[in-house]
Scaffold this motif. Structure first.
Motif, PDB file in Angstrom:
ATOM      1  N   ALA A  17      67.067 -12.702 -69.956  1.00 19.18           N
ATOM      2  CA  ALA A  17      66.585 -11.373 -69.602  1.00 19.18           C
ATOM      3  C   ALA A  17      65.122 -11.219 -69.980  1.00 19.18           C
ATOM      4  CB  ALA A  17      67.422 -10.296 -70.279  1.00 19.18           C
ATOM      5  N   ALA A  18      64.738 -11.724 -71.132  1.00 17.50           N
ATOM      6  CA  ALA A  18      63.345 -11.638 -71.570  1.00 17.50           C
ATOM      7  C   ALA A  18      62.434 -12.454 -70.651  1.00 17.50           C
ATOM      8  CB  ALA A  18      63.207 -12.114 -73.010  1.00 17.50           C
ATOM      9  N   GLU A  19      62.881 -13.622 -70.233  1.00 15.60           N
ATOM     10  CA  GLU A  19      62.097 -14.451 -69.322  1.00 15.60           C
ATOM     11  C   GLU A  19      61.947 -13.781 -67.965  1.00 15.60           C
ATOM     12  OE1 GLU A  19      63.931 -18.283 -69.281  1.00 15.60           O
ATOM     13  OE2 GLU A  19      63.390 -18.692 -71.359  1.00 15.60           O
ATOM     14  N   GLN A  20      63.007 -13.171 -67.472  1.00 14.33           N
ATOM     15  CA  GLN A  20      62.938 -12.477 -66.191  1.00 14.33           C
ATOM     16  C   GLN A  20      61.972 -11.293 -66.273  1.00 14.33           C
ATOM     17  OE1 GLN A  20      64.070 -13.337 -63.207  1.00 14.33           O
ATOM     18  NE2 GLN A  20      62.968 -11.564 -62.439  1.00 14.33           N
ATOM     19  N   LYS A  21      62.001 -10.582 -67.369  1.00 14.31           N
ATOM     20  CA  LYS A  21      61.084  -9.454 -67.547  1.00 14.31           C
ATOM     21  C   LYS A  21      59.638  -9.948 -67.566  1.00 14.31           C
ATOM     22  CE  LYS A  21      60.017  -5.518 -70.452  1.00 14.31           C
ATOM     23  NZ  LYS A  21      60.313  -4.780 -71.673  1.00 14.31           N
ATOM     24  N   ALA A  22      59.391 -11.044 -68.255  1.00 10.22           N
ATOM     25  CA  ALA A  22      58.039 -11.608 -68.297  1.00 10.22           C
ATOM     26  C   ALA A  22      57.586 -12.020 -66.901  1.00 10.22           C
ATOM     27  CB  ALA A  22      57.984 -12.791 -69.255  1.00 10.22           C
ATOM     28  N   ARG A  23      58.461 -12.656 -66.134  1.00 10.43           N
ATOM     29  CA  ARG A  23      58.103 -13.045 -64.762  1.00 10.43           C
ATOM     30  C   ARG A  23      57.780 -11.814 -63.916  1.00 10.43           C
ATOM     31  NH1 ARG A  23      62.037 -17.040 -65.658  1.00 10.43           N
ATOM     32  NH2 ARG A  23      63.675 -15.784 -64.746  1.00 10.43           N
ATOM     33  N   SER A  24      58.519 -10.740 -64.105  1.00 11.90           N
ATOM     34  CA  SER A  24      58.258  -9.502 -63.359  1.00 11.90           C
ATOM     35  C   SER A  24      56.901  -8.912 -63.722  1.00 11.90           C
ATOM     36  CB  SER A  24      59.345  -8.468 -63.644  1.00 11.90           C
ATOM     37  OG  SER A  24      60.576  -8.902 -63.167  1.00 11.90           O
ATOM     38  N   VAL A  25      56.570  -8.952 -65.007  1.00 10.28           N
ATOM     39  CA  VAL A  25      55.270  -8.438 -65.448  1.00 10.28           C
ATOM     40  C   VAL A  25      54.152  -9.272 -64.840  1.00 10.28           C
ATOM     41  CG1 VAL A  25      53.757  -8.143 -67.449  1.00 10.28           C
ATOM     42  CG2 VAL A  25      56.132  -7.381 -67.557  1.00 10.28           C
ATOM     43  N   TYR A  26      54.282 -10.602 -64.885  1.00 11.30           N
ATOM     44  CA  TYR A  26      53.256 -11.467 -64.285  1.00 11.30           C
ATOM     45  C   TYR A  26      53.113 -11.180 -62.797  1.00 11.30           C
ATOM     46  CZ  TYR A  26      53.270 -14.211 -68.602  1.00 11.30           C
ATOM     47  OH  TYR A  26      53.168 -14.622 -69.904  1.00 11.30           O
ATOM     48  N   GLU A  27      54.213 -11.020 -62.103  1.00 14.47           N
ATOM     49  CA  GLU A  27      54.171 -10.742 -60.659  1.00 14.47           C
ATOM     50  C   GLU A  27      53.457  -9.422 -60.398  1.00 14.47           C
ATOM     51  OE1 GLU A  27      54.583 -11.720 -56.804  1.00 14.47           O
ATOM     52  OE2 GLU A  27      55.288 -12.966 -58.453  1.00 14.47           O
ATOM     53  N   HIS A  28      53.758  -8.419 -61.188  1.00 13.18           N
ATOM     54  CA  HIS A  28      53.103  -7.110 -61.031  1.00 13.18           C
ATOM     55  C   HIS A  28      51.599  -7.242 -61.276  1.00 13.18           C
ATOM     56  CE1 HIS A  28      52.630  -2.794 -61.052  1.00 13.18           C
ATOM     57  NE2 HIS A  28      52.031  -2.868 -62.225  1.00 13.18           N
ATOM     58  N   LEU A  29      51.202  -7.973 -62.301  1.00 12.37           N
ATOM     59  CA  LEU A  29      49.776  -8.153 -62.579  1.00 12.37           C
ATOM     60  C   LEU A  29      49.081  -8.946 -61.477  1.00 12.37           C
ATOM     61  CD1 LEU A  29      49.965  -8.876 -66.414  1.00 12.37           C
ATOM     62  CD2 LEU A  29      49.142  -6.788 -65.296  1.00 12.37           C
ATOM     63  N   ILE A  30      49.764  -9.928 -60.928  1.00 17.38           N
ATOM     64  CA  ILE A  30      49.200 -10.697 -59.806  1.00 17.38           C
ATOM     65  C   ILE A  30      48.909  -9.771 -58.636  1.00 17.38           C
ATOM     66  CG2 ILE A  30      49.783 -12.406 -58.026  1.00 17.38           C
ATOM     67  CD1 ILE A  30      51.277 -13.958 -60.283  1.00 17.38           C
ATOM     68  N   GLY A  82      40.724 -16.473 -60.113  1.00 16.26           N
ATOM     69  CA  GLY A  82      40.965 -17.208 -61.351  1.00 16.26           C
ATOM     70  C   GLY A  82      42.062 -16.570 -62.179  1.00 16.26           C
ATOM     71  N   LEU A  83      42.064 -15.254 -62.238  1.00 12.71           N
ATOM     72  CA  LEU A  83      43.090 -14.536 -62.983  1.00 12.71           C
ATOM     73  C   LEU A  83      44.450 -14.705 -62.314  1.00 12.71           C
ATOM     74  CD1 LEU A  83      43.892 -12.720 -65.299  1.00 12.71           C
ATOM     75  CD2 LEU A  83      43.162 -10.758 -63.942  1.00 12.71           C
ATOM     76  N   LYS A  84      44.466 -14.654 -60.984  1.00 12.65           N
ATOM     77  CA  LYS A  84      45.734 -14.863 -60.262  1.00 12.65           C
ATOM     78  C   LYS A  84      46.301 -16.252 -60.547  1.00 12.65           C
ATOM     79  CE  LYS A  84      45.602 -11.699 -56.421  1.00 12.65           C
ATOM     80  NZ  LYS A  84      46.010 -11.507 -55.056  1.00 12.65           N
ATOM     81  N   ASP A  85      45.416 -17.254 -60.559  1.00 10.30           N
ATOM     82  CA  ASP A  85      45.873 -18.620 -60.846  1.00 10.30           C
ATOM     83  C   ASP A  85      46.482 -18.715 -62.244  1.00 10.30           C
ATOM     84  OD1 ASP A  85      45.052 -19.475 -58.362  1.00 10.30           O
ATOM     85  OD2 ASP A  85      43.142 -20.301 -59.088  1.00 10.30           O
ATOM     86  N   THR A  86      45.826 -18.086 -63.211  1.00 13.14           N
ATOM     87  CA  THR A  86      46.328 -18.100 -64.578  1.00 13.14           C
ATOM     88  C   THR A  86      47.677 -17.404 -64.673  1.00 13.14           C
ATOM     89  OG1 THR A  86      44.071 -18.121 -65.442  1.00 13.14           O
ATOM     90  CG2 THR A  86      45.819 -17.420 -66.953  1.00 13.14           C
ATOM     91  N   LEU A  87      47.785 -16.247 -64.030  1.00 15.74           N
ATOM     92  CA  LEU A  87      49.046 -15.499 -64.060  1.00 15.74           C
ATOM     93  C   LEU A  87      50.161 -16.254 -63.357  1.00 15.74           C
ATOM     94  CD1 LEU A  87      47.633 -11.936 -63.401  1.00 15.74           C
ATOM     95  CD2 LEU A  87      48.632 -12.773 -65.535  1.00 15.74           C
ATOM     96  N   ARG A  88      49.836 -16.923 -62.266  1.00 14.74           N
ATOM     97  CA  ARG A  88      50.847 -17.733 -61.565  1.00 14.74           C
ATOM     98  C   ARG A  88      51.328 -18.877 -62.454  1.00 14.74           C
ATOM     99  NH1 ARG A  88      47.260 -17.341 -56.625  1.00 14.74           N
ATOM    100  NH2 ARG A  88      48.173 -15.622 -55.454  1.00 14.74           N
TER     101      ARG A  88
END
Length: 53
Positions: free
Chosen positions: A21-34, A41-47
């Protein structure tokens, strides 16, 4: 005494579900920030971070 406490607090299935659940939440946050940024460069880092989760 410590062994008994450890065995009582050891919940492998529950711990696994919480980790997932924590990993899924982190992936969702990264996707939202992307989606919020236009900086390549920031998109690449977030991906990279999203895929690492």
């Amino acid at each position: 005494m410590d062994r008994d406490l450890y065995l009582k607090s050891y919940r492998p299935v529950t711990d696994l579900h919480e980790d997932m659940a924590a990993e899924q939440k982190a992936r969702s946050v990264y996707e939202h920030l992307i989606n919020l940024t236009d900086a390549p460069g920031l998109k690449d880092t977030l991906r990279f971070l999203r895929e690492r989760e």
